[in-house]
Design a protein around this motif. Sequence first.
Motif, PDB file in Angstrom:
ATOM      1  N   PRO A   1       0.992  -1.139   0.146  1.00  0.00           N
ATOM      2  CA  PRO A   1       0.194  -0.430   0.249  1.00  0.00           C
ATOM      3  C   PRO A   1       0.883   1.604  -0.176  1.00  0.00           C
ATOM      4  N   THR A   2       0.245   2.575  -0.283  1.00  0.00           N
ATOM      5  CA  THR A   2       1.036   3.675  -0.671  1.00  0.00           C
ATOM      6  C   THR A   2       0.829   4.038   1.067  1.00  0.00           C
ATOM      7  N   LEU A   3       2.702   4.678   1.416  1.00  0.00           N
ATOM      8  CA  LEU A   3       2.920   5.005   2.364  1.00  0.00           C
ATOM      9  C   LEU A   3       2.678   6.764   2.462  1.00  0.00           C
ATOM     10  N   TYR A   4       1.857   7.430   3.540  1.00  0.00           N
ATOM     11  CA  TYR A   4       2.038   8.496   3.720  1.00  0.00           C
ATOM     12  C   TYR A   4       2.308   8.978   5.018  1.00  0.00           C
ATOM     13  N   GLN A   5       3.264  10.060   4.838  1.00  0.00           N
ATOM     14  CA  GLN A   5       4.273  10.470   5.897  1.00  0.00           C
ATOM     15  C   GLN A   5       2.403  11.747   6.735  1.00  0.00           C
ATOM     16  N   PRO A   6       3.138  12.113   8.165  1.00  0.00           N
ATOM     17  CA  PRO A   6       2.021  13.257   8.211  1.00  0.00           C
ATOM     18  C   PRO A   6       1.675  14.676   7.621  1.00  0.00           C
ATOM     19  N   SER A   7       0.931  15.525   7.703  1.00  0.00           N
ATOM     20  CA  SER A   7       0.167  16.331   7.228  1.00  0.00           C
ATOM     21  C   SER A   7       1.308  17.635   7.838  1.00  0.00           C
ATOM     22  N   ALA A   8       1.308  17.705   9.183  1.00  0.00           N
ATOM     23  CA  ALA A   8       1.598  18.755   9.848  1.00  0.00           C
ATOM     24  C   ALA A   8       2.804  17.915  11.427  1.00  0.00           C
ATOM     25  N   GLU A   9       3.012  18.418  12.250  1.00  0.00           N
ATOM     26  CA  GLU A   9       3.856  18.294  14.012  1.00  0.00           C
ATOM     27  C   GLU A   9       4.569  19.035  14.227  1.00  0.00           C
ATOM     28  N   PHE A  10       3.668  19.184  15.802  1.00  0.00           N
ATOM     29  CA  PHE A  10       4.627  19.698  16.725  1.00  0.00           C
ATOM     30  C   PHE A  10       5.649  19.003  17.970  1.00  0.00           C
ATOM     31  N   GLN A  11       6.336  20.304  18.808  1.00  0.00           N
ATOM     32  CA  GLN A  11       7.055  19.913  19.356  1.00  0.00           C
ATOM     33  C   GLN A  11       6.601  19.689  21.067  1.00  0.00           C
ATOM     34  N   VAL A  12       6.591  19.238  21.630  1.00  0.00           N
ATOM     35  CA  VAL A  12       6.169  19.370  23.269  1.00  0.00           C
ATOM     36  C   VAL A  12       6.833  19.281  24.307  1.00  0.00           C
ATOM     37  N   VAL A  13       7.063  20.024  25.169  1.00  0.00           N
ATOM     38  CA  VAL A  13       8.243  19.797  26.301  1.00  0.00           C
ATOM     39  C   VAL A  13       7.420  18.677  27.326  1.00  0.00           C
ATOM     40  N   GLY A  14       8.572  18.177  27.281  1.00  0.00           N
ATOM     41  CA  GLY A  14       7.633  16.658  29.040  1.00  0.00           C
ATOM     42  C   GLY A  14       7.478  15.286  27.744  1.00  0.00           C
TER      43      GLY A  14
ATOM     44  N   GLU B   1     -11.898  21.187  17.240  1.00  0.00           N
ATOM     45  CA  GLU B   1     -10.651  22.144  17.330  1.00  0.00           C
ATOM     46  C   GLU B   1      -9.614  22.216  18.063  1.00  0.00           C
ATOM     47  N   TYR B   2      -9.312  20.819  18.919  1.00  0.00           N
ATOM     48  CA  TYR B   2      -8.320  21.024  20.163  1.00  0.00           C
ATOM     49  C   TYR B   2      -7.528  20.098  20.233  1.00  0.00           C
ATOM     50  N   ILE B   3      -6.909  19.589  20.977  1.00  0.00           N
ATOM     51  CA  ILE B   3      -5.959  18.486  21.536  1.00  0.00           C
ATOM     52  C   ILE B   3      -5.302  18.723  22.841  1.00  0.00           C
ATOM     53  N   PHE B   4      -5.794  17.941  23.770  1.00  0.00           N
ATOM     54  CA  PHE B   4      -5.190  17.663  25.396  1.00  0.00           C
ATOM     55  C   PHE B   4      -4.093  16.789  24.886  1.00  0.00           C
ATOM     56  N   ILE B   5      -3.777  17.040  26.263  1.00  0.00           N
ATOM     57  CA  ILE B   5      -2.521  16.550  26.499  1.00  0.00           C
ATOM     58  C   ILE B   5      -2.039  16.343  27.368  1.00  0.00           C
ATOM     59  N   GLY B   6      -2.135  15.127  27.762  1.00  0.00           N
ATOM     60  CA  GLY B   6      -1.263  15.030  29.087  1.00  0.00           C
ATOM     61  C   GLY B   6      -0.001  14.741  29.576  1.00  0.00           C
ATOM     62  N   LEU B   7       0.400  15.715  29.888  1.00  0.00           N
ATOM     63  CA  LEU B   7       2.348  15.485  30.021  1.00  0.00           C
ATOM     64  C   LEU B   7       2.930  15.549  31.613  1.00  0.00           C
ATOM     65  N   SER B   8       3.996  14.838  31.486  1.00  0.00           N
ATOM     66  CA  SER B   8       4.893  15.047  32.805  1.00  0.00           C
ATOM     67  C   SER B   8       4.833  16.295  33.697  1.00  0.00           C
ATOM     68  N   ALA B   9       4.361  17.180  33.109  1.00  0.00           N
ATOM     69  CA  ALA B   9       4.341  18.929  34.246  1.00  0.00           C
ATOM     70  C   ALA B   9       2.735  19.619  33.657  1.00  0.00           C
ATOM     71  N   GLY B  10       1.911  18.687  33.076  1.00  0.00           N
ATOM     72  CA  GLY B  10       0.405  18.985  33.724  1.00  0.00           C
ATOM     73  C   GLY B  10      -0.370  18.722  32.538  1.00  0.00           C
ATOM     74  N   LEU B  11      -1.595  19.671  32.106  1.00  0.00           N
ATOM     75  CA  LEU B  11      -2.228  19.496  31.424  1.00  0.00           C
ATOM     76  C   LEU B  11      -2.366  20.522  30.576  1.00  0.00           C
ATOM     77  N   PHE B  12      -2.170  19.891  29.511  1.00  0.00           N
ATOM     78  CA  PHE B  12      -1.808  21.105  27.608  1.00  0.00           C
ATOM     79  C   PHE B  12      -3.288  21.124  27.082  1.00  0.00           C
ATOM     80  N   VAL B  13      -3.008  22.254  26.314  1.00  0.00           N
ATOM     81  CA  VAL B  13      -4.041  22.314  25.124  1.00  0.00           C
ATOM     82  C   VAL B  13      -3.427  22.904  23.682  1.00  0.00           C
TER      83      VAL B  13
END
Length: 769
Positions: A164-177, A187-199
Motif C-alpha cells: 500500500p501507499t505510504l503517507y507521511q504526516p501532514s503536520a507536526e509540533f513539539q511538546v516539552v516533557g 478543534e483542540y488536542i488535550f495532552i497529558g504531559l509530565s508537567a501538567g495538562l496542555f491544550v
Amino acid sequence: MGKEGRGSRSHLQQQVQTCSGSHLWNAAGGEGAGPRQPRPGTGGLPGPGLLQQRVNFRRQNCLTFRFPRLLQHLGLGCRVAPQKRKMPFHPRKLPLDIPSPTETDWIKTDEEDNLFVNDPEKSHDSLPQPFRMISKLVTVVLEEAWEVIKGKDREELQKQELAPTLYQPSAEFQVVGTANCMVASSEYIFIGLSAGLFVFSISTCEKVCAWEAAKLEICAIRASDLGNGSHLLGSVDELGCARLFYFFKENLLHIKAINEVEDISKRTACTELEISRGGDYAGFLLQGDAEVWLEIYRLPKESWLKEIQTAAMTPLSAALPAGYAKEAAATSQIFVPKTMDMQGTGTEDTELQQQLLKAESRLGPPVLLLKVRAPKPLAGSIFKNPFEALMKSDDGHGIGLGNNHLIKESQWEWQETVFTGAFHQYLETEDEQESREEKPSHAVFHFHLPGRILPMGTETKVEPDMPVAFSVHWSRSQNLCFYFLSRPPKEKLDSDPKPDVVWPCAAPITCSATTPCSSYLAFACEDGAITVWDKSLGFPLSVTMLPGGSAARSIQFMPRSSLPSEKTSYSYENLPSAKVQLLVLCTDGSLHLITSGTKEFNTKLLGCRPESPGQTISTVSTVSALPNAVLIFSRDGTIGLMDVATQENLCHFIPRPPYRVVSPWQPIFTVDSDGQYLILKGEELSGGVKAETDTIFLFNFKSYPFMEKFLQNVEFPSDSVDHLRWDTRTNRFLKDSLEQLSTISQQMPECWSQLQTYAATLQAESLEK
C-alpha cells in the motif's frame, strides 16, 4: 594323499597345477609363449591341442583375475600383466556445429544438460546402503528447502508489488516533557504531559493554554464536548488523584480534585474514569487498601457555565477588588500562553484570565449520587426460613446477585468435597483456585440513555439526551448490573445500593461496548460468546461464538454509514431494518467483524493470527468519517487503514524519518471526534539519551488522495431511525398513525359489511345443522 586332507595347501597346489599346467606361464605372457599355429591338414581350424590350450587359458584367467591373492598364498608365482585403464569419455549426442548468430537457434538449457552422455562407470560408483538412502533424504530436504526459499522470495515480490501507499504526516509540533495520553475533541488536542495538562490547536499546532501549577504527570484524560467551544475534562495524575476541568474560551479552569486528601494514609487511587456524553454525569473507579468501589457524580454544568459567562461579561474593576488581580495571578492554576506579539490580544486575554479567577472559586462541586462496591462472594446463608430471605429483599425482586439464598455453609462445604473428589484429575492447581477467589480489582461501566430494557416507570420524568442509568460488570463476575441514576431521596450514600436490573451470563464478562447514541450494547464473555442488544427495542440482535475457542480482548462498534435526518419521514411498515457492525479483536491476534441485524447476520475474518510476532495486531480504532475503514496498529510499528468491505489495505501511515512510533505494542494516539485527524506520538531513532521534548504528528485524512476513491466506493444506505431519540421515534409513529386514520375511516364501512355478511353466513349454517 597321506596325512594331509583335501583342504590342505599341498592338495590345492596339486589341483591348480593339474588344471593349468605349463599354460599358466604361456597364457600370462611367460616363457614358452609363442604364436599359435594351426594343425596341418585341417584347413586352418584349430586342432585338439589348440582347443585344450584355449580351455586352459580360460581357466588361468579365472584363477588369475578372480583369485590373485589365493594364488600368491599357494606360492604360485603367477605374474599378471597390468591392464591399462581407459579414461571415460563423453560422446556428444548432437553434432558439433558452429552456432548461428541468432539466439533462437542456440541450445536451450534443458538440451544443454543432456548434451553429454552420463559417466559409464557411474553405476559402479554408487554408494552402498544405508548411505544411498541418506543421500536421497538429504537431496529431498535440500529440494524442499529450496522450494520454501523460492516461495518466500515470491511472496516478498508480491508484497512489494501490492504494497500500500505510504503517507507521511501532514503536520507536526513539539511538546516539552513526556506525552502520556491525549484526546482530541472539536478543534483542540488535550495532552497529558509530565508537567501538567496542555491544550493545543489542531489547525495551527500552537499551544492554547495549560494547567501546570501542581507539576504533576497526567496519565489519563477524558473529554466531553459541551458545544460553543466548551469542554468538560477529567484527568488522573501519577498519584491516582482524579480532577475535573472546565475549558472555556481557550482558558482552563480547575473545578475539583475528587479523591485528594491531606492524610496520606487515607489516600485512594483512581484507576478508571468516564464522563457521559453531554457532561451530565461522571464516574470514578477508586481503589483503597482492601476494597474497590465506584463513585457516580452529577455535574452541575449549567450552573458552571452560567457562573463563568457572568464572570467573563463582568468588567475587571467590578469583578476583582483592588490588589487582588496580582496576588491571584501569582497563585492561579490558570495559564494562558497566548503570544503577546499581536497588539491588543495579550491585554484582552489577560483581562479575561483575571476575570475568570474569581469565577473558578465560585464553581460548585459535583454532587455524589452513588457509591457502588464490588459484589461480595457467595457465602453460607444466615436465614432460618424463606420468609426471612424474602423480607431481606426490599422490593421483592426475584432476579438478583444471588446473595439472598438459603444455602448453608455446611452445604457449600459438602458440595465442594463431592465435586473435588469426583473431578480431582480435571481441576486446576491450588494456586489457580486461590487466584479465582480473589476480590474484584477492576470494573467497566457505561452510561445509558432511556430505552425499553430500562423500565423507568411513568412517574419518572426523564430527558431524551440525559443518561438514566449506568451498567457495570466487575472482573471475574458473570453479572451485568444496571443502576438507575434517579435515587430515592432518603437513600444514604454509603448504603451499598442494590442493582435495579441484573443480567446473569453463563461465563464471566471480559469486555463491553456501547454506541455513541446508546442504542446498542454488546458484551463478550470468557467462553467466546458475544451478545449484541438493541436497547431501544429491548431484544438481542445476535449471539455469536468466536471460532477456535478464542476470547475477545476488545470490542467496539463501527460507525454508521450515514446519520439520520430530521426531515426524513418513514412509515411504520417501511422502517429500515436495524443493522450494526461490531469489531472484535481476539487474544490470539485475529480480527473479526460481526454484522448483526433483524434480517442479516454474518461473521467475517478480517485478519488471522500472523506467523511473525511483529505483525501481531496490538490495537484497532474506528474513524467516524470513514464508516467502512478501521485503523490497525501492529507491534512492528505499522499503522494501516483497511477497508472492511473489501478487506483491502488502503494505505499505511508512517512518521517522518528518522522517527518511529513510540511503544507500538501500546501506542499513544487518538482520533478526533469528527474523524478528520489521526494524532500520534513519535520518537527519534537516535539510540542515545532520551530527548526532553516529544514529537506529535498529525495525519489529516482529507489531504490524502485515497479519501476521494474510498468515499466513491462506500455504499451509503438509506437513513435509519436507529440513532434517533426515543421521543422522536414515538412522535413519528404517532404522526404516521394519525395520517392513516383517514384511510382507515374510509375502509371501515366496507370491513363492517364484510363482517356482517360473514356472521349471517355462519348463522345460516348453524340453523341448517
